[in-house]
Design an enzyme around this catalytic site. Structure first.
Site, PDB file in Angstrom:
ATOM      1  CB  THR A 102      -0.967   0.016   1.203  1.00  0.00           C
ATOM      2  OG1 THR A 102      -0.199  -0.029   2.399  1.00  0.00           O
ATOM      3  CG2 THR A 102      -1.932  -1.142   1.147  1.00  0.00           C
TER       4      THR A 102
ATOM      5  CB  SER B 233      -5.975   0.665   1.673  1.00  0.00           C
ATOM      6  OG  SER B 233      -6.665   1.826   2.066  1.00  0.00           O
ATOM      7  CB  CYS B 234     -10.023   2.538  -1.716  1.00  0.00           C
ATOM      8  SG  CYS B 234      -9.257   3.553  -2.978  1.00  0.00           S
TER       9      CYS B 234
END
Length: 135
Positions: free
Chosen positions: A62, A94-95
């Site tokens: 990430t 992270s999405c």
């Protein structure tokens, strides 16, 4: 959605764990296909590859890595470019991790097993026979 130490995806609960250096957790024994290394501490291909040597099939990072990895994914630009051969992938968001994992595995269904590592939020429970790391 996050519920304590579990990531909830539709009706599936996946245990989120933390701790240990890359290579110290037996991902194959835990039947974890994917590791999301969200620690921000391990940013080189050499360190992240230790997850693969411990049985993970893919590692999502990430953060931006310090050296070359298999794929950089930029939301809205190239998320569909992930290949089945990519093992170490940086999403820097992270999405996007969930969609990236599904694309990398060619999954049409929901996620089977994801393990996220986060140095900031250690697990509150101790793994045991009645409380496995991955459900």
């Amino acid at each position: 959605e996050l519920d304590g130490n579990y990531l909830i995806v539709k009706d599936q609960r996946v245990r989120v764990i933390s701790g240990g250096e890359p290579g110290s957790i037996p991902w194959d024994a835990l039947q974890a296909d994917v590791v999301v290394d969200a620690t921000g501490r391990f940013l080189t291909r050499e360190k992240l590859a230790l997850h693969l040597e411990s049985g993970a099939k893919r590692v999502f990072l990430t953060r931006n890595p310090k050296n070359e990895i298999d794929r950089y994914v930029i939301p809205g630009v190239n998320e569909s470019s992930i290949s089945l051969s990519d093992e170490i992938i940086s999403t820097t968001s992270s999405c996007l991790v969930k969609s990236g994992i599904r694309i990398a595995h060619g999954w049409e269904e929901e996620l089977d097993s994801i393990v996220a590592r986060n140095a900031v939020a250690p697990p509150k429970e101790t793994p045991s026979r009645s409380n496995p790391l991955i459900l």
